[in-house]
Design a protein around this motif. Structure first.
Motif, PDB file in Angstrom:
ATOM      1  N   SER A   1      -3.195  -3.608 -90.358  1.00  0.00           N
ATOM      2  CA  SER A   1      -4.227  -4.528 -89.879  1.00  0.00           C
ATOM      3  C   SER A   1      -5.015  -5.111 -91.048  1.00  0.00           C
ATOM      4  O   SER A   1      -5.361  -4.404 -92.001  1.00  0.00           O
ATOM      5  CB  SER A   1      -5.169  -3.799 -88.923  1.00  0.00           C
ATOM      6  N   LEU A   2      -5.320  -6.406 -90.960  1.00  0.00           N
ATOM      7  CA  LEU A   2      -6.116  -7.058 -92.000  1.00  0.00           C
ATOM      8  C   LEU A   2      -7.556  -6.544 -92.005  1.00  0.00           C
ATOM      9  O   LEU A   2      -8.276  -6.745 -92.986  1.00  0.00           O
ATOM     10  CB  LEU A   2      -6.108  -8.576 -91.788  1.00  0.00           C
ATOM     11  N   TYR A   3      -7.970  -5.911 -90.924  1.00  0.00           N
ATOM     12  CA  TYR A   3      -9.316  -5.339 -90.836  1.00  0.00           C
ATOM     13  C   TYR A   3      -9.291  -3.834 -91.120  1.00  0.00           C
ATOM     14  O   TYR A   3      -9.874  -3.355 -92.091  1.00  0.00           O
ATOM     15  CB  TYR A   3      -9.914  -5.609 -89.456  1.00  0.00           C
ATOM     16  N   TRP A   4      -8.587  -3.090 -90.285  1.00  0.00           N
ATOM     17  CA  TRP A   4      -8.583  -1.637 -90.405  1.00  0.00           C
ATOM     18  C   TRP A   4      -7.932  -1.171 -91.698  1.00  0.00           C
ATOM     19  O   TRP A   4      -8.354  -0.181 -92.302  1.00  0.00           O
ATOM     20  CB  TRP A   4      -7.884  -1.010 -89.201  1.00  0.00           C
ATOM     21  N   GLY A   5      -6.890  -1.877 -92.139  1.00  0.00           N
ATOM     22  CA  GLY A   5      -6.203  -1.494 -93.366  1.00  0.00           C
ATOM     23  C   GLY A   5      -7.124  -1.519 -94.571  1.00  0.00           C
ATOM     24  O   GLY A   5      -7.038  -0.657 -95.462  1.00  0.00           O
ATOM     25  N   LYS A   6      -8.025  -2.504 -94.632  1.00  0.00           N
ATOM     26  CA  LYS A   6      -8.975  -2.592 -95.750  1.00  0.00           C
ATOM     27  C   LYS A   6      -9.969  -1.432 -95.726  1.00  0.00           C
ATOM     28  O   LYS A   6     -10.386  -0.932 -96.777  1.00  0.00           O
ATOM     29  CB  LYS A   6      -9.729  -3.920 -95.682  1.00  0.00           C
ATOM     30  N   ILE A   7     -10.355  -1.006 -94.534  1.00  0.00           N
ATOM     31  CA  ILE A   7     -11.254   0.147 -94.418  1.00  0.00           C
ATOM     32  C   ILE A   7     -10.573   1.399 -94.955  1.00  0.00           C
ATOM     33  O   ILE A   7     -11.163   2.183 -95.716  1.00  0.00           O
ATOM     34  CB  ILE A   7     -11.691   0.346 -92.957  1.00  0.00           C
TER      35      ILE A   7
END
Length: 354
Positions: free
Chosen positions: A89-95
Motif C-alpha cells: 500500500s502507498l499509505y500503509w507501506g510507508k508507515i
C-alpha cells in the motif's frame, strides 16, 4: 479506594457464571462469539481492563536495555490483511518503512504478521520472544484482547479500540481537515460536500469532524448525518464509483452541484476525479477536488491532487519511540500522539468559476 473489578463482579453484572467470564477473557474455547463479545464489553465498561495486571499472564520478556542479546529481540508488527492494509500500500507501506527504520536504529528486529483471525493468531504468537507490538491500521477487538491478555506492551497506529486500552498514534486529522476546508472557503467556495464513509475508520470520521467544524464555525450549512455520500460502501476497492456517479447525475439534474468536493482520502479523490471527467465535469473549472494522505499517486492525478501530507514514516517512528518508552515505564498514563500534517497545493483546486 475503588473496589477491584473481579471476574465474579462481571459475571454478576451479566447474569452468567464466573466460568463463562474466565473462558471469554482467557481466549479459550467453549463460549460462543456473542457471549464472548458481551463479556469483553462489560469488562471494559466496568473498568476491568484498566486495572493493573488485569488477567495478564506473567510472560518473561528481555529488557530492551539487555545489552548483548539486543539484536536478537523483535517487535511484532500486526497488520491484518484487510482493507488493503499491506506493505504494498502507498499509505500503509510507508508507515511500516518508518517502523522498520526506527527499530533498526535501536538494534531491534521486526516480525510482520498479517493474520486477522484470533484463533490463528494465538497459535503463532510467541510472547517470550517479543518485546511488544505495533498495530498498523484496523485490528479486531479479539486480536487486541489476546495481546492485552498476555501483557504484551502495544502501540496502535491509525486505530484505537474502545474496549482495549493502549497508546495510539494518529495524524492530526481534525485540525488538518479544518485548515483545508478553511482554505477552500478563503478562495471563495461556499458549496461543499464530503465524500467518504465516515464509519470506515477513526481517521475518516475525524476528517469529517474537521470538515464539519470548519463549516459550522463559518455559519455554513453542513450535510445531514444520513447523507448518502457519508455512508459510501466499497471504499477499499473503489466499487463506490457507481453510487457516486448516480449521486452526481441527480445533482446535475437538480442543478445543485457543489463547487468543491472534499474527499476522505486520496484514493477516493482519484476515483471521484475519474468519474467527474467521464461525466464531462471539468476539474477545477467546474468542481474543485481535494484528497488526504498525499500518497505517491496523488501528484500523478489528472489534474494533480491538492491534498494533506500525512508524514507516514514519522508515524511509524513515533510508534516505536512510544513503545520503547512504554516498555520502560509500564505504569505511565496512556497517550494519544498526534502528528501534524500540512496542506499540499496542486492543480485540482481553484476558486469557483475559475
Amino acid at each position: 479506594m475503588a473496589k477491584k473489578v473481579t471476574m465474579q463482579k462481571i459475571a454478576d453484572h451479566l447474569g452468567v457464571s464466573k466460568f463463562v467470564v474466565s473462558k471469554s477473557l482467557s481466549g479459550k474455547g467453549g463460549v460462543n462469539e456473542t457471549t464472548r463479545e458481551r463479556v469483553i464489553q462489560a469488562a471494559s465498561q466496568l473498568g476491568y481492563f484498566t486495572q493493573k495486571n488485569a488477567y495478564v499472564q506473567n510472560v518473561k520478556r528481555p529488557s530492551p536495555a539487555a545489552g548483548g542479546d539486543r539484536n536478537k529481540q523483535s517487535v511484532l508488527v500486526l497488520m491484518p490483511n484487510i482493507r488493503s492494509q499491506t506493505q504494498d500500500s502507498l499509505y500503509w507501506g510507508k508507515i511500516v518503512d518508518g517502523i522498520a527504520l526506527a527499530l533498526d536504529q535501536v538494534g531491534l528486529g521486526m516480525v510482520i504478521v498479517s493474520e486477522h483471525r484470533a484463533d490463528n493468531f494465538i497459535n503463532i504468537l510467541n510472547p517470550s520472544g517479543l518485546l511488544g507490538l505495533v498495530g498498523v491500521g484496523q485490528i479486531s477487538t479479539s486480536l487486541l484482547l489476546e495481546v492485552h491478555r498476555i501483557g504484551l506492551p502495544m502501540v496502535l497506529i491509525d486505530h484505537e479500540d474502545p474496549l482495549i486500552p493502549s497508546d495510539t498514534v494518529f495524524a492530526n486529522n481534525i485540525d488538518s481537515m479544518t485548515r483545508l476546508s478553511n482554505h477552500l472557503m478563503g478562495i471563495g467556495h461556499t458549496l461543499f460536500h464530503f465524500i467518504g464513509n465516515i464509519r470506515y475508520s477513526r481517521s475518516f470520521r475525524d476528517r469529517w469532524i474537521g470538515f464539519r467544524s470548519a463549516l459550522e464555525e463559518n455559519d455554513m450549512k453542513t450535510p445531514a448525518g444520513d447523507d448518502e455520500m457519508l455512508m459510501l460502501e466499497g471504499m477499499e476497492d473503489g466499487t463506490f464509483r457507481d453510487d457516486f456517479r448516480l449521486w452526481l447525475a441527480k445533482r446535475k439534474k437538480a442543478k445543485t452541484l457543489p463547487s468543491a468536493l472534499v474527499c476522505a482520502n486520496d484514493s477516493t479523490a482519484l476515483i471521484v476525479c475519474e468519474v467527474l471527467r467521464e461525466e464531462g465535469v471539468a476539474i477545477p473549472a467546474d468542481i474543485s477536488v481535494t484528497g488526504f494522505d498525499n500518497i505517491e499517486d496523488a501528484m500523478r492525478g489528472v489534474p494533480p491532487l491538492t491534498t494533506v501530507h500525512v508524514p507516514k514514516e514519522a508515524m511509524g517512528r513515533a510508534a516505536v519511540e512510544k513503545l520503547m518508552n512504554r516498555i520502560q515505564n509500564p505504569s505511565a498514563p496512556l497517550e494519544k500522539i498526534l502528528i501534524a500534517a500540512d496542506i499540499v497545493h496542486r492543480d485540482s483546486v481553484a476558486g469557483p468559476g475559475k
